[in-house]
Write an enzyme that holds these catalytic residues in place. Sequence first.
Site, short mmCIF file in Angstrom:
data_model
loop_
_atom_site.label_atom_id
_atom_site.label_comp_id
_atom_site.label_asym_id
_atom_site.label_seq_id
_atom_site.Cartn_x
_atom_site.Cartn_y
_atom_site.Cartn_z
N ASN A 9 2.10 0.64 6.66
CA ASN A 9 1.06 -0.37 6.88
C ASN A 9 1.77 -1.66 7.23
O ASN A 9 2.35 -2.31 6.36
CB ASN A 9 0.23 -0.51 5.59
CG ASN A 9 -0.76 -1.66 5.65
OD1 ASN A 9 -0.97 -2.25 6.72
ND2 ASN A 9 -1.36 -1.99 4.52
N TRP A 10 1.74 -1.99 8.51
CA TRP A 10 2.49 -3.17 8.96
C TRP A 10 1.82 -4.49 8.60
O TRP A 10 2.40 -5.56 8.80
CB TRP A 10 2.71 -3.09 10.48
CG TRP A 10 3.85 -2.21 10.88
CD1 TRP A 10 4.68 -1.51 10.06
CD2 TRP A 10 4.31 -1.96 12.22
NE1 TRP A 10 5.62 -0.84 10.80
CE2 TRP A 10 5.41 -1.09 12.14
CE3 TRP A 10 3.89 -2.38 13.49
CZ2 TRP A 10 6.10 -0.65 13.25
CZ3 TRP A 10 4.57 -1.94 14.61
CH2 TRP A 10 5.66 -1.08 14.49
N LYS A 11 0.58 -4.44 8.16
CA LYS A 11 -0.16 -5.66 7.82
C LYS A 11 -0.08 -6.67 8.97
O LYS A 11 -0.06 -6.25 10.13
CB LYS A 11 0.36 -6.24 6.49
CG LYS A 11 0.35 -5.16 5.39
CD LYS A 11 0.58 -5.70 4.02
CE LYS A 11 0.54 -4.54 3.02
NZ LYS A 11 0.66 -4.99 1.64
N HIS A 95 -8.43 -1.48 1.53
CA HIS A 95 -7.16 -2.01 1.02
C HIS A 95 -7.46 -3.22 0.13
O HIS A 95 -8.39 -3.97 0.39
CB HIS A 95 -6.26 -2.42 2.19
CG HIS A 95 -4.86 -2.71 1.76
ND1 HIS A 95 -4.51 -3.89 1.16
CD2 HIS A 95 -3.74 -1.95 1.80
CE1 HIS A 95 -3.22 -3.85 0.85
NE2 HIS A 95 -2.73 -2.69 1.23
N GLU A 97 -6.19 -5.96 0.00
CA GLU A 97 -6.17 -7.23 0.73
C GLU A 97 -7.47 -7.44 1.51
O GLU A 97 -7.89 -8.57 1.71
CB GLU A 97 -4.95 -7.28 1.65
CG GLU A 97 -3.68 -7.49 0.83
CD GLU A 97 -2.41 -6.96 1.46
OE1 GLU A 97 -2.35 -6.80 2.68
OE2 GLU A 97 -1.46 -6.69 0.70
N GLU A 180 -3.31 2.58 -4.93
CA GLU A 180 -2.50 1.38 -4.82
C GLU A 180 -2.84 0.41 -5.95
O GLU A 180 -3.79 -0.37 -5.82
CB GLU A 180 -2.75 0.70 -3.47
CG GLU A 180 -2.38 1.56 -2.28
CD GLU A 180 -1.86 0.72 -1.13
OE1 GLU A 180 -0.86 1.13 -0.53
OE2 GLU A 180 -2.41 -0.36 -0.86
N GLY A 186 3.35 -5.48 -2.88
CA GLY A 186 4.11 -6.62 -2.37
C GLY A 186 4.78 -7.42 -3.48
O GLY A 186 5.25 -8.53 -3.25
N SER A 226 4.96 -1.24 -3.39
CA SER A 226 6.41 -1.43 -3.51
C SER A 226 7.21 -0.12 -3.40
O SER A 226 8.21 0.05 -4.08
CB SER A 226 6.76 -2.18 -4.79
OG SER A 226 6.14 -3.46 -4.79
N GLY A 247 4.10 -0.64 2.66
CA GLY A 247 3.91 -1.93 3.31
C GLY A 247 5.23 -2.50 3.77
O GLY A 247 5.79 -2.08 4.79
N GLY A 248 5.76 -3.45 3.01
CA GLY A 248 6.97 -4.18 3.38
C GLY A 248 8.11 -3.32 3.89
O GLY A 248 8.74 -3.63 4.92
P1 PGA Z 1 3.97 -2.87 -0.28
O1 PGA Z 1 2.47 -2.70 0.27
O2 PGA Z 1 4.67 -1.57 0.01
O3 PGA Z 1 4.54 -4.01 0.51
O4 PGA Z 1 3.87 -3.14 -1.73
C1 PGA Z 1 1.78 -1.49 0.14
C2 PGA Z 1 0.41 -1.62 0.75
O5 PGA Z 1 -0.18 -2.70 0.61
O6 PGA Z 1 -0.10 -0.69 1.37
#
Ligand code: PGA
Length: 263
Positions: A9-11, A95, A97, A180, A186, A226, A247-248
């Site tokens: 997930n590149w956000k 998600h 977010e 999640e 994050g 994470s 994500g990251g």
């Molecule tokens: P993260 O994000 O790996 O940066 O914690 C995961 C996600 O939000 O899907």
Amino acid sequence: MRKKLVVGNWKMNMTQREAKAVVESLLLLIEPTTEVEVGICPTYLTIETVSQLFRRTRFHVGAQDVFWGKAGAFTGNISAAMLKDLECHFCIVGHSETRGRFGKLEVPESTLSYFSETDETVNLKIKALLYQSIHPILCVGETLAEREAGNTDAVIQAQLKGALDGIDGAEFHDGVVAYEPVWAIGTGKTCDSAEASRVCGMIRQSLAKILGPEPAEAIRILYGGSVKAANAAELFSQPHIDGGLVGGASLVADEFSAIVRSA
Ligand code: PGA
């Protein structure tokens, strides 16, 4: 036997040039197999670039969100048909977010409406995606306060019930659920692998009640929060975890490739 699945997930990251560079590296570093599926969910603006680079490969491209309306006066939004047009295979919904949980944590209450996805709108999005044969990646998870109050399972069960209301098990058969925990996204704090696996197992039991035992067995349940090369093997070896939503660590080709190799 369910295939493992790793989705990046590149956000809100990657210009066209950056996206192209990372995807070109990934194509050299890893190859999805019959046992491990791999996808990337870039921003709307880079879906086409990534989709073209993935053509004639086994990688999948996906989106990070969708609007449920078919077409019309919905300024700023993107429909499931538009995602299908760019060959999106997956789409993330719910998600934390986009549900607005970060809104609650980090910005004043008054700005919440910019973010707030609800179980009801997540449900509409899933229906719109299924209509276009795009596989939803439904995210669920508890906040730290909800975990500390002992409400983890109840919160997640309510999210699943709301999001999957009126959806036929056969239709969601190829769908994905990502567990999640909001407090692990994050933050560098990973959920303990045994506890993550327990929650994923609980999710499968809930899916069996909502959609029936057969679809519940087929649906992939990912862990997200994470995930990195250093903890991926441990997480992915857990009995109830079918892969990861990353994500990251998906922004760096070497790191993401190492995570895929762990699967
Ligand atoms: P993260 O994000 O790996 O940066 O914690 C995961 C996600 O939000 O899907």
